[in-house]
Scaffold this motif. Structure first.
Motif, short mmCIF file in Angstrom:
data_model
loop_
_atom_site.label_atom_id
_atom_site.label_comp_id
_atom_site.label_asym_id
_atom_site.label_seq_id
_atom_site.Cartn_x
_atom_site.Cartn_y
_atom_site.Cartn_z
N ARG A 176 -7.70 3.63 -6.08
CA ARG A 176 -7.41 5.05 -6.26
C ARG A 176 -6.41 5.22 -7.59
O ARG A 176 -6.29 5.89 -8.36
CB ARG A 176 -7.56 5.93 -5.23
N ARG A 231 -3.22 -3.69 -7.56
CA ARG A 231 -3.27 -4.54 -6.27
C ARG A 231 -3.47 -6.01 -6.67
O ARG A 231 -4.37 -6.37 -7.04
CB ARG A 231 -4.62 -3.79 -5.35
N PRO A 246 0.74 -1.24 -0.06
CA PRO A 246 0.01 0.16 0.05
C PRO A 246 0.85 1.21 0.09
O PRO A 246 1.98 1.11 0.77
CB PRO A 246 -0.95 -0.07 1.38
N GLY A 247 0.40 2.42 -0.68
CA GLY A 247 1.17 3.74 -0.81
C GLY A 247 2.35 3.55 -1.68
O GLY A 247 2.71 4.66 -2.18
N THR A 273 -3.02 2.68 -4.27
CA THR A 273 -3.94 3.47 -2.91
C THR A 273 -5.02 3.13 -3.17
O THR A 273 -5.38 2.67 -3.88
CB THR A 273 -3.56 4.83 -3.39
#
Length: 244
Positions: free
Chosen positions: A229, A233, A165-166, A170
């Motif tokens: 977003r 993933r 994540p990040g 996101t």
């Protein structure tokens, strides 16, 4: 809770760790297993997604009203790491599942050996593997749902976040909802790369609400993934019952 790093499917957690996991499952319907996989193991599994071999089917979620994104069900034999993880986690989860069924006054009890449970599934015609790998791109999401594939359903499953994540993406939070009578609640479970979440497939027992109420409530659970977003993933899902 202690770290649970896995090497070749060996889940390094003791009875104290699993007592805490059981308490979290009882209270919330989910529990995080931190650091179940290394970053290298996550990258190796995510790199399998573009391949055509090793899978029994590919699902484009929008075609079925499941959301947006896609996933692939692995074929047998599973990748060795996933097969070993499935066998290593199940003996710890089966006692929790059996205790829940007793509280819910359900007759089904699960064997403590995963292969014995597979035999039960296969005798009922549930022979197709259910472990899967999911891929989400920007704008994708997974609708709230339950993974039920036949009469024999193991009440707990595991999802492992393969992406960071990040950095890789996101958004894309793991979301659970619970519903009991007129009460509804949502829970967002924060995960890092390599973390796993154990969660309720269908329903779980819960204590009564309010001091004057008695008995066990039956709480219906659903899970999904919020909108991505940015980025991409990947997640692996370990379901312990096979499908028709």
């Amino acid at each position: 809770m202690k770290a649970m790093a896995s090497r070749d499917g060996v889940v390094k957690a003791g009875a104290d760790d699993w007592a805490g996991i059981g308490q979290s499952l009882d209270a919330h319907g989910n529990a995080v297993l931190p650091g179940l996989l290394t970053a290298g193991q996550c990258d190796e599994l995510a790199a399998l997604y573009p391949r055509d071999d090793g899978y029994r089917t590919r699902i484009v979620m929008a075609r079925h009203g499941f959301g947006r994104g896609e996933y692939k069900y692995f074929a047998y034999p599973l990748p060795p790491l996933l097969d070993q993880l499935r066998h290593a986690l199940y003996p710890w989860l089966a006692p929790i599942a059996n205790r829940w069924n007793r509280l819910l006054k359900l007759a089904t009890q699960y064997p403590l050996d995963l292969d014995a449970f597979f035999r039960r599934c296969h005798e009922a015609g549930q022979t197709r593997p259910t472990p899967l790998i999911l891929q989400y791109d920007e704008g994708d999401y997974n609708c709230l749902h339950q993974d039920l594939y036949g009469d024999h359903v193991f009440p707990l499953q595991v999802a492992i976040l393969l992406s960071e994540p990040g950095k890789d993406f996101t958004g894309g939070e793991f979301v659970m909802t619970e519903r009991s009578n007129k009460s509804q609640r949502a829970d967002v479970v924060a995960l890092r790369q390599g973390d796993a979440v154990v969660f309720t497939v269908h329903q779980r027992p819960a204590p009564p609400i309010g001091s004057r109420r008695r008995g066990i409530r039956k709480v219906a659970m659903r899970h999904g993934v919020s909108r991505i977003r940015s980025g991409r993933r990947h997640t692996v899902g370990l379901i312990f019952h096979d499908a028709r």
